[in-house]
Design a protein around this motif. Structure first.
Motif, PDB file in Angstrom:
ATOM      1  N   ALA A  38       0.835  -1.205   0.000  1.00  0.00           N
ATOM      2  CA  ALA A  38       0.000   0.000   0.000  1.00  0.00           C
ATOM      3  C   ALA A  38       0.871   1.257   0.000  1.00  0.00           C
ATOM      4  O   ALA A  38       0.574   2.222  -0.716  1.00  0.00           O
ATOM      5  N   TYR A  42       0.845   3.987  -2.919  1.00  0.00           N
ATOM      6  CA  TYR A  42       0.571   5.383  -2.586  1.00  0.00           C
ATOM      7  C   TYR A  42       1.708   6.280  -3.062  1.00  0.00           C
ATOM      8  O   TYR A  42       1.486   7.353  -3.618  1.00  0.00           O
ATOM      9  N   ARG A  47      -2.083   8.038  -4.429  1.00  0.00           N
ATOM     10  CA  ARG A  47      -3.415   7.739  -3.921  1.00  0.00           C
ATOM     11  C   ARG A  47      -3.614   6.228  -3.869  1.00  0.00           C
ATOM     12  O   ARG A  47      -2.886   5.479  -4.512  1.00  0.00           O
ATOM     13  N   LEU A  48      -4.600   5.815  -3.091  1.00  0.00           N
ATOM     14  CA  LEU A  48      -5.053   4.427  -3.081  1.00  0.00           C
ATOM     15  C   LEU A  48      -6.535   4.430  -3.419  1.00  0.00           C
ATOM     16  O   LEU A  48      -7.267   5.334  -3.014  1.00  0.00           O
ATOM     17  N   ASP A  49      -6.972   3.430  -4.168  1.00  0.00           N
ATOM     18  CA  ASP A  49      -8.393   3.280  -4.455  1.00  0.00           C
ATOM     19  C   ASP A  49      -9.120   2.904  -3.169  1.00  0.00           C
ATOM     20  O   ASP A  49      -8.512   2.416  -2.211  1.00  0.00           O
ATOM     21  N   THR A  50     -10.416   3.085  -3.170  1.00  0.00           N
ATOM     22  CA  THR A  50     -11.219   2.771  -1.983  1.00  0.00           C
ATOM     23  C   THR A  50     -10.985   1.348  -1.505  1.00  0.00           C
ATOM     24  O   THR A  50     -10.756   1.111  -0.314  1.00  0.00           O
ATOM     25  N   GLN A  52      -8.469  -0.547  -2.040  1.00  0.00           N
ATOM     26  CA  GLN A  52      -7.103  -0.715  -1.536  1.00  0.00           C
ATOM     27  C   GLN A  52      -7.021  -0.233  -0.088  1.00  0.00           C
ATOM     28  O   GLN A  52      -6.350  -0.856   0.737  1.00  0.00           O
ATOM     29  N   TRP A  53      -7.705   0.863   0.213  1.00  0.00           N
ATOM     30  CA  TRP A  53      -7.754   1.337   1.598  1.00  0.00           C
ATOM     31  C   TRP A  53      -8.458   0.316   2.488  1.00  0.00           C
ATOM     32  O   TRP A  53      -8.006   0.027   3.597  1.00  0.00           O
ATOM     33  N   VAL A  54      -9.573  -0.204   1.994  1.00  0.00           N
ATOM     34  CA  VAL A  54     -10.319  -1.200   2.770  1.00  0.00           C
ATOM     35  C   VAL A  54      -9.440  -2.423   3.019  1.00  0.00           C
ATOM     36  O   VAL A  54      -9.366  -2.930   4.147  1.00  0.00           O
ATOM     37  N   LEU A  56      -6.204  -2.581   3.086  1.00  0.00           N
ATOM     38  CA  LEU A  56      -5.145  -2.218   4.030  1.00  0.00           C
ATOM     39  C   LEU A  56      -5.672  -2.208   5.465  1.00  0.00           C
ATOM     40  O   LEU A  56      -5.058  -2.792   6.365  1.00  0.00           O
ATOM     41  N   VAL A  57      -6.807  -1.563   5.663  1.00  0.00           N
ATOM     42  CA  VAL A  57      -7.386  -1.517   7.008  1.00  0.00           C
ATOM     43  C   VAL A  57      -7.691  -2.932   7.503  1.00  0.00           C
ATOM     44  O   VAL A  57      -7.387  -3.281   8.651  1.00  0.00           O
TER      45      VAL A  57
END
Length: 176
Positions: A38, A42, A47-50, A52-54, A56-57
Motif C-alpha cells: 500500500a 501510494y 493515492r489508493l483506491d477505496t 485498496q484502503w479497505v 489495508l485496514v
C-alpha cells in the motif's frame, strides 16, 4: 501484472505458512506485505483506491488481531469481510446512481449503462458467494483453509473472470 500484484500478500502468506505451518507468522508476513504494498502504491500513484484502503485496514485489523491475540480465526475472517465490503460498496454505489464498477474500470472498456448494471449485480453476487465460501471453508475445514485461500479462491476468481469475459465479449467493439 496487476493480478499478481494484488495477490502478492496472499502468495507470501501461503509461502510462509507452507514453510512454517505457523498461521501467526504467515499473518505477520501478510500484514507487512500489505502495508509495504500500500505504501508503494501510494508513493507511486499518490493515492489508493477505496478497495485498496479497505484491504489495508482489514489486513492491519485482522492480521494485527491474529498476531496480538494469537488466534488464527481473525485472519481467516479477513477475506470474507473484504468480499462483503466489496459487494456492499458496489451495490451501494449502484443503488445511489453511481456505478462503482464503471468508475473503477470504465476508462478501460466502454459498455452500455444497462450492461454495467448487470455486471455490477454479477460482481455483487460473486463477492457474496466468495465471502460465504471462505466462511464455510474456514469454519468447517480449518486445516485446509490456507490451501483453499491460495488455490480454491483463486480458481473461483479465474473462473468468474472467464465467465465475465465471455459475457462482455458480445458487447466489446472489435478493432480493425
Amino acid at each position: 501484472m496487476k493480478f499478481v500484484s494484488d495477490l502478492l500478500s496472499v502468495i507470501l502468506f501461503f509461502a510462509t505458512y507452507t514453510v512454517t505451518k505457523n498461521m501467526i507468522a504467515a499473518a505477520a508476513v501478510a500484514l507487512v506485505a500489505g502495508v509495504v504494498q500500500a505504501a508503494f502504491l501510494y508513493w507511486k500513484h499518490k493515492r489508493l483506491d477505496t478497495m485498496q484502503w479497505v484491504g489495508l485496514v482489514l489486513i492491519v485489523v485482522f492480521g494485527g488481531a491474529t498476531i496480538v491475540l494469537g488466534d488464527s480465526r481473525f485472519i481467516m475472517w479477513k477475506p470474507t469481510v473484504l468480499f462483503w465490503c466489496g459487494a456492499l460498496f458496489l451495490l451501494g454505489s449502484h443503488l445511489a446512481g453511481k456505478n462503482g464498477l464503471k468508475a473503477s474500470i470504465g476508462r478501460e472498456i466502454q459498455l452500455p449503462d444497462a450492461v454495467w448494471g448487470k455486471l455490477t449485480y454479477m460482481w455483487v453476487g460473486f463477492l457474496i458467494f466468495m465471502g460465504i465460501a471462505n466462511w464455510f471453508v474456514f469454519t468447517r475445514f480449518e486445516a485446509q483453509w490456507v490451501n483453499y485461500k491460495m488455490f480454491g479462491s483463486t480458481a473461483l476468481m479465474l473462473f468468474f473472470f472467464i465467465i465475465q469475459g465471455i459475457y462482455l465479449s458480445t458487447y466489446l467493439k472489435k478493432e480493425d
